[in-house]
Design a protein around this motif. Structure first.
Motif, short mmCIF file in Angstrom:
data_model
loop_
_atom_site.label_atom_id
_atom_site.label_comp_id
_atom_site.label_asym_id
_atom_site.label_seq_id
_atom_site.Cartn_x
_atom_site.Cartn_y
_atom_site.Cartn_z
N PRO A 31 0.82 -1.21 0.00
CA PRO A 31 0.00 0.00 0.00
C PRO A 31 0.86 1.27 0.00
O PRO A 31 1.66 1.50 0.90
CB PRO A 31 -0.81 -0.12 1.29
CG PRO A 31 -0.87 -1.59 1.55
CD PRO A 31 0.46 -2.12 1.07
N GLY A 32 0.72 2.04 -1.06
CA GLY A 32 1.41 3.33 -1.15
C GLY A 32 2.87 3.29 -1.54
O GLY A 32 3.50 4.33 -1.61
N VAL A 33 3.46 2.11 -1.77
CA VAL A 33 4.88 2.05 -2.12
C VAL A 33 5.12 0.98 -3.19
O VAL A 33 4.31 0.08 -3.38
CB VAL A 33 5.79 1.74 -0.91
CG1 VAL A 33 5.68 2.82 0.14
CG2 VAL A 33 5.47 0.38 -0.31
N ARG A 34 6.24 1.08 -3.82
CA ARG A 34 6.73 0.07 -4.75
C ARG A 34 8.10 -0.37 -4.27
O ARG A 34 8.92 0.45 -3.87
CB ARG A 34 6.86 0.63 -6.17
CG ARG A 34 5.57 1.04 -6.80
CD ARG A 34 4.84 -0.17 -7.24
NE ARG A 34 3.64 0.22 -7.96
CZ ARG A 34 2.75 -0.64 -8.35
NH1 ARG A 34 2.90 -1.91 -8.12
NH2 ARG A 34 1.68 -0.24 -8.99
N LEU A 35 8.37 -1.66 -4.30
CA LEU A 35 9.63 -2.20 -3.81
C LEU A 35 10.32 -3.00 -4.91
O LEU A 35 9.66 -3.60 -5.76
CB LEU A 35 9.39 -3.14 -2.61
CG LEU A 35 8.73 -2.52 -1.39
CD1 LEU A 35 8.30 -3.61 -0.43
CD2 LEU A 35 9.69 -1.56 -0.73
N SER A 36 11.64 -3.06 -4.84
CA SER A 36 12.38 -3.97 -5.71
C SER A 36 12.29 -5.37 -5.12
O SER A 36 11.87 -5.55 -3.98
CB SER A 36 13.85 -3.55 -5.79
OG SER A 36 14.49 -3.77 -4.56
#
Length: 127
Positions: A31-36
């Protein structure tokens, strides 16, 4: 898909250190972020370098991420090009000595130096 651009310092086929920029996909969603994707690491090490620090040409002994925490760091290559990294900027250092080669300071590696009037603090994350 969101991407970050990461700088990679590597040893080219001619034995010289070069830069390559690559896209890093941030495909993991929360929720609210993108991660590698999660990457393995072999430990972390902190370094503090005083104003005026500089190194001679050298190769990276162990591939590692370098993150600048404080100050500014200049990386210079044999071709005369330089890049400066400031707080929050990072690169992957993998300009290792080619297998079977003997280090030649006129051919191999990179040099680094602290830039400006603030000490340099870096974090190394071994891969």
């Amino acid at each position: 898909m969101t991407m970050l651009t990461q700088s990679l310092l590597y040893t080219d086929a001619d034995g010289r250190a070069r830069w390559r920029d690559e896209a890093l996909p941030l495909a993991e969603a929360a929720p609210g972020v993108r991660l590698s994707a999660l990457s393995a690491s072999g430990g972390v090490q902190w370094r503090s370098s005083p104003v005026g620090f500089k190194s001679d040409f050298h190769c990276t002994t162990t591939p590692q991420w370098l993150v600048v925490i404080q100050g500014r760091m200049e990386i210079g290559l044999q071709d005369g090009s330089t890049r400066i990294f400031g707080p929050g900027e990072y690169f992957y250092s993998n300009d290792t000595l080619p297998a079977g080669a003997t280090f030649d300071p006129a051919l191999h590696g990179h040099r680094s130096r602290q830039v400006g009037d603030e000490p340099l603090v870096t974090l190394f994350v071994r891969s």
